[in-house]
Scaffold this motif. Structure first.
Motif, PDB file in Angstrom:
ATOM      1  N   SER A 175      -0.573   4.585  -1.373  1.00 54.55           N
ATOM      2  CA  SER A 175      -1.426   5.548  -2.054  1.00 54.55           C
ATOM      3  C   SER A 175      -1.220   6.988  -1.604  1.00 54.55           C
ATOM      4  O   SER A 175      -1.505   7.919  -2.350  1.00 54.55           O
ATOM      5  CB  SER A 175      -2.898   5.174  -1.869  1.00 54.55           C
ATOM      6  OG  SER A 175      -3.248   5.231  -0.502  1.00 54.55           O
ATOM      7  N   GLU A 234       0.855  -1.187   0.000  1.00 54.50           N
ATOM      8  CA  GLU A 234       0.000   0.000   0.000  1.00 54.50           C
ATOM      9  C   GLU A 234       0.897   1.246   0.000  1.00 54.50           C
ATOM     10  O   GLU A 234       1.758   1.402   0.864  1.00 54.50           O
ATOM     11  CB  GLU A 234      -0.908  -0.004   1.229  1.00 54.50           C
ATOM     12  CG  GLU A 234      -1.419   1.329   1.704  1.00 54.50           C
ATOM     13  CD  GLU A 234      -2.264   2.110   0.697  1.00 54.50           C
ATOM     14  OE1 GLU A 234      -2.846   1.498  -0.203  1.00 54.50           O
ATOM     15  OE2 GLU A 234      -2.328   3.349   0.829  1.00 54.50           O
ATOM     16  N   THR A 269      -1.805  -1.371  -4.361  1.00 55.91           N
ATOM     17  CA  THR A 269      -2.865  -0.390  -4.537  1.00 55.91           C
ATOM     18  C   THR A 269      -2.691   0.283  -5.886  1.00 55.91           C
ATOM     19  O   THR A 269      -1.661   0.903  -6.151  1.00 55.91           O
ATOM     20  CB  THR A 269      -2.809   0.679  -3.430  1.00 55.91           C
ATOM     21  OG1 THR A 269      -2.934   0.049  -2.158  1.00 55.91           O
ATOM     22  CG2 THR A 269      -3.932   1.696  -3.610  1.00 55.91           C
ATOM     23  N   HIS A 308     -10.566  -0.736   1.867  1.00 52.60           N
ATOM     24  CA  HIS A 308     -11.019  -0.225   3.159  1.00 52.60           C
ATOM     25  C   HIS A 308     -12.276  -0.956   3.617  1.00 52.60           C
ATOM     26  O   HIS A 308     -12.392  -1.345   4.784  1.00 52.60           O
ATOM     27  CB  HIS A 308     -11.301   1.282   3.062  1.00 52.60           C
ATOM     28  CG  HIS A 308     -10.124   2.150   3.394  1.00 52.60           C
ATOM     29  ND1 HIS A 308      -9.404   2.020   4.563  1.00 52.60           N
ATOM     30  CD2 HIS A 308      -9.554   3.194   2.707  1.00 52.60           C
ATOM     31  CE1 HIS A 308      -8.438   2.928   4.587  1.00 52.60           C
ATOM     32  NE2 HIS A 308      -8.508   3.641   3.474  1.00 52.60           N
ATOM     33  N   HIS A 322      -8.252   1.039  -3.756  1.00 58.15           N
ATOM     34  CA  HIS A 322      -8.001   1.454  -2.375  1.00 58.15           C
ATOM     35  C   HIS A 322      -9.264   1.475  -1.517  1.00 58.15           C
ATOM     36  O   HIS A 322      -9.261   1.011  -0.368  1.00 58.15           O
ATOM     37  CB  HIS A 322      -7.348   2.841  -2.396  1.00 58.15           C
ATOM     38  CG  HIS A 322      -6.987   3.383  -1.052  1.00 58.15           C
ATOM     39  ND1 HIS A 322      -5.876   2.956  -0.359  1.00 58.15           N
ATOM     40  CD2 HIS A 322      -7.591   4.316  -0.266  1.00 58.15           C
ATOM     41  CE1 HIS A 322      -5.796   3.614   0.786  1.00 58.15           C
ATOM     42  NE2 HIS A 322      -6.829   4.445   0.874  1.00 58.15           N
ATOM     43  N   ILE A 370      -5.218  -4.451   1.656  1.00 58.28           N
ATOM     44  CA  ILE A 370      -4.886  -4.786   0.267  1.00 58.28           C
ATOM     45  C   ILE A 370      -4.731  -6.301   0.134  1.00 58.28           C
ATOM     46  O   ILE A 370      -5.196  -6.909  -0.834  1.00 58.28           O
ATOM     47  CB  ILE A 370      -3.596  -4.079  -0.176  1.00 58.28           C
ATOM     48  CG1 ILE A 370      -3.689  -2.557   0.063  1.00 58.28           C
ATOM     49  CG2 ILE A 370      -3.290  -4.379  -1.642  1.00 58.28           C
ATOM     50  CD1 ILE A 370      -4.847  -1.887  -0.655  1.00 58.28           C
ATOM     51  N   GLY A 388      -5.288   7.678  -5.414  1.00 55.85           N
ATOM     52  CA  GLY A 388      -4.174   8.104  -4.576  1.00 55.85           C
ATOM     53  C   GLY A 388      -3.293   9.095  -5.296  1.00 55.85           C
ATOM     54  O   GLY A 388      -3.596   9.540  -6.409  1.00 55.85           O
ATOM     55  N   ASP A 437      -4.569   3.871   6.341  1.00 52.12           N
ATOM     56  CA  ASP A 437      -4.006   3.186   5.179  1.00 52.12           C
ATOM     57  C   ASP A 437      -3.022   2.100   5.618  1.00 52.12           C
ATOM     58  O   ASP A 437      -2.091   2.364   6.391  1.00 52.12           O
ATOM     59  CB  ASP A 437      -3.289   4.191   4.270  1.00 52.12           C
ATOM     60  CG  ASP A 437      -4.262   5.142   3.602  1.00 52.12           C
ATOM     61  OD1 ASP A 437      -5.475   4.902   3.666  1.00 52.12           O
ATOM     62  OD2 ASP A 437      -3.793   6.135   3.005  1.00 52.12           O
TER      63      ASP A 437
END
Length: 361
Positions: free
Chosen positions: A17, A15, A85, A121, A117, A335, A89, A330
């Motif tokens: 982003s 990740e 990701t 979440h 992304h 992910i 972003g 994040d």
């Protein structure tokens, strides 16, 4: 030629982003490691500087991946796929993660998986043990669920996803079938927190500081308007303007107003943002009839929102689920869990996939 493993599905996920560099390793959907490196360099600028963020990702990504691999106890030749990701972003930050992931997948001759992304979440609530129901949270019949049982939300479930850049209400029909039924028309809830903090003279990142001071304040002390937006969409631009004018007016009368009333101001701002979010979520629950509800995204780490969400669920007979703090902001674990479901469905990406293209839900 890409190869696929027989046996356990082990995924390395990245990740990158925004301003956290993170790597996670999962085995059959269970998170083995989740390493996150922040970027303190942005504090002096009052916000994330994209160029500095991408440079910090380049410095952090190798040590973070190495630490995640060591913590997981896995070796590179055991990996089934590499995930990253893709969007949304900061393009420079995304490029660092995507190019590293592509290079690693190519060298190991294993599949590559691009992840959206915001979908990640939402699916953070499906990480085993990460989204245990709140104590006393009700089922559809209002009965209690044992916290130690830690079941996952049942499909379909609703998810209120709130972050610095997004505010959405999503129906999750299955891990790979998500439907946005409400979203912000302008600014996000997280931005409303951070911009309000800046108006109060609080350092970046200001959202957590509003949460901190709000714990000592009276949320009913000052009144801020709730936008009358039809349907399930949100708007926070008007609220930000109202807060700006309120502070200007009060400081004109007393330059020490903010200092004298900081806790009450923070509590009042936070209370209004939370009421805007939960009023729309209650409306969505009534319209869909769904009783399993989740929150996700960076703002879901806010203690006031977490408490109000639990209390609302208890009063309305919802089963409420909230990810652990490390899976709210994040992180690569979200992910990894998304990539796990995509791997099982055969939803793989070509090595030529672009980091600037919009990832599909």
């Amino acid at each position: 030629m890409q190869k696929t493993n027989e046996g356990p599905v082990i995924i390395l996920a990245i990740e990158s982003s925004c301003d956290e560099t993170s790597c996670s390793i999962s085995r059959d959907g269970v998170i083995l490691s989740n390493v996150i490196a922040g970027q303190a360099v942005h504090e002096q600028y009052g916000g994330v500087v994209p160029e500095l963020a991408s440079r910090a990702h380049m410095q952090n990504i190798v040590p973070v991946v190495d630490a995640a691999m060591k913590k997981s106890g896995c070796t590179m030749d055991e990996l089934s796929a590499i995930a990253f990701t893709q969007s949304p972003g900061l393009i420079g930050s995304l490029l660092v993660g995507s190019q590293f992931a592509k290079s690693l997948a190519m060298s190991l001759k294993i599949p590559l998986i691009a992840v959206h992304h915001m979908q990640a979440h939402v699916l953070a609530n499906l990480i085993p043990g990460a989204a245990a129901p709140a104590a006393g949270s009700g089922t559809a019949a209002g009965s209690a669920v044992a916290a130690d049982a830690a079941p996952l939300p049942s499909f379909p479930f609703l998810c209120l996803t709130v972050s610095g850049g997004h505010t959405q209400i999503v129906v999750c029909h299955s891990p790979l079938k998500l439907e946005v039924i409400g979203e912000t028309l302008d600014d996000a809830a997280g931005e409303a927190f951070d911009k309000s903090a800046k108006l109060l003279g609080l350092p970046y990142p200001g959202g957590p500081l509003i949460d901190k001071y709000a714990k000592e304040g009276n949320a009913g002390r000052f009144s801020f308007p709730e936008p009358q937006i039809p349907g399930l969409n949100f708007s926070f631009s008007g609220l930000k303007t109202a807060i700006l004018y309120f502070l200007q007016e009060q400081k004109a009368k007393d330059p020490e107003f903010v200092h004298k009333n900081l806790a009450d101001i923070c509590a009042s701002i936070q209370g209004r943002i939370i009421s805007i979010l939960l009023n729309k979520l209650k409306k969505a629950a009534r319209e869909t009839g769904i009783k399993d509800l989740c929150i996700a995204g960076g703002v879901s780490a806010n203690s006031g929102l977490r408490t109000s969400f639990r209390e609302t669920g208890e009063s309305l007979g919802w089963r409420t689920f909230i990810p652990a703090f490390q899976y709210c902001t994040d992180n690569a674990a979200m992910i990894a869990i998304t990539a796990h479901f995509k791997y099982l469905a055969g939803d793989l990406s070509p090595l030529t996939v672009s980091a600037s293209a919009r990832a599909e839900w």
